[in-house]
Design a protein around this motif. Structure first.
Motif, PDB file in Angstrom:
ATOM      1  N   ARG A  27       0.817  -1.224   0.000  1.00  0.00           N
ATOM      2  CA  ARG A  27       0.000   0.000   0.000  1.00  0.00           C
ATOM      3  C   ARG A  27       0.847   1.270   0.000  1.00  0.00           C
ATOM      4  N   GLN A  28       1.979   1.244   0.646  1.00  0.00           N
ATOM      5  CA  GLN A  28       2.821   2.439   0.715  1.00  0.00           C
ATOM      6  C   GLN A  28       3.736   2.567  -0.497  1.00  0.00           C
ATOM      7  N   ARG A  29       3.741   1.571  -1.360  1.00  0.00           N
ATOM      8  CA  ARG A  29       4.587   1.544  -2.550  1.00  0.00           C
ATOM      9  C   ARG A  29       6.069   1.703  -2.177  1.00  0.00           C
ATOM     10  N   ARG A  30       6.406   1.130  -1.031  1.00  0.00           N
ATOM     11  CA  ARG A  30       7.785   1.127  -0.576  1.00  0.00           C
ATOM     12  C   ARG A  30       8.416  -0.208  -0.925  1.00  0.00           C
ATOM     13  N   ILE A  31       9.716  -0.222  -0.875  1.00  0.00           N
ATOM     14  CA  ILE A  31      10.440  -1.481  -1.081  1.00  0.00           C
ATOM     15  C   ILE A  31      10.564  -2.159   0.277  1.00  0.00           C
ATOM     16  N   ASP A  32       9.956  -3.317   0.404  1.00  0.00           N
ATOM     17  CA  ASP A  32      10.091  -4.116   1.614  1.00  0.00           C
ATOM     18  C   ASP A  32      10.952  -5.324   1.286  1.00  0.00           C
ATOM     19  N   MET A  33      11.846  -5.644   2.219  1.00  0.00           N
ATOM     20  CA  MET A  33      12.699  -6.810   2.033  1.00  0.00           C
ATOM     21  C   MET A  33      12.476  -7.741   3.216  1.00  0.00           C
ATOM     22  N   GLU A  34      11.974  -8.930   2.908  1.00  0.00           N
ATOM     23  CA  GLU A  34      11.694  -9.925   3.936  1.00  0.00           C
ATOM     24  C   GLU A  34      12.808 -10.971   3.915  1.00  0.00           C
ATOM     25  N   GLU A  35      13.484 -11.130   5.047  1.00  0.00           N
ATOM     26  CA  GLU A  35      14.549 -12.128   5.126  1.00  0.00           C
ATOM     27  C   GLU A  35      13.932 -13.511   5.047  1.00  0.00           C
ATOM     28  N   ILE A  36      14.435 -14.325   4.108  1.00  0.00           N
ATOM     29  CA  ILE A  36      13.866 -15.664   3.961  1.00  0.00           C
ATOM     30  C   ILE A  36      14.864 -16.774   4.292  1.00  0.00           C
ATOM     31  N   ALA A  37      16.166 -16.491   4.191  1.00  0.00           N
ATOM     32  CA  ALA A  37      17.138 -17.559   4.435  1.00  0.00           C
ATOM     33  C   ALA A  37      18.530 -16.993   4.582  1.00  0.00           C
ATOM     34  N   THR A  38      19.415 -17.843   5.125  1.00  0.00           N
ATOM     35  CA  THR A  38      20.845 -17.561   5.107  1.00  0.00           C
ATOM     36  C   THR A  38      21.515 -18.701   4.343  1.00  0.00           C
TER      37      THR A  38
END
Length: 137
Positions: A27-38
């Motif tokens: 909704r905010q049209r921001r870049i979100d980065m979700e950590e999924i793995a190492t």
């Protein structure tokens, strides 16, 4: 801009990377980065972040990144050695034409020890390769 961004981002660290899923559809049209793995590049282990289960597509993507990263690092290793050869030649020229007696005194013994160690390893490895080639024939 969101069309130019990858779906996944790899934050490189010394022994691998942290993998993020990139989200620009919010909704905010921001870049979100979700950590999924190492990822551990040394042993190839992929550890999902938290309770997350990685999809087969994500695992394939990460495996592809590991292969590409290992190729990049291997090429860098060879390039570093080729640069070291150049630097050895520069050192030879320096010792031949510019070095003072005090400067030579400061570097001669450590340089000779390093060169002796390198020569010993290279000769042993070359002999191993030659013996292996002969055994294969």
């Amino acid at each position: 801009m969101s069309g130019d961004l990858p779906d996944y981002y790899f934050r490189v660290r010394e022994n691998g990377a942290v993998v993020f899923r990139v989200d620009t559809e919010n909704r905010q049209r921001r870049i979100d980065m979700e950590e999924i793995a190492t990822v551990n590049i040394n042993n190839g282990k992929i550890k999902p972040h938290g309770d997350r289960t990685l999809s087969p597509e994500e695992i394939a993507l990460i495996d592809g990144w590991i292969a590409e990263r290992q190729a990049v690092l291997a090429a860098r290793d060879v390039d570093d050695i080729l640069r070291a050869i150049d630097h050895m030649n520069f050192t030879t020229q320096w010792a031949q034409s510019k070095a003072s007696d005090d400067a030579l005194e400061a570097v001669t013994d450590p340089l000779l020890m390093a060169m002796h160690d390198l020569r010993s390893v290279l000769i042993r490895k070359k002999a191993d390769r030659l013996m292996k080639d002969e055994a294969a024939e």
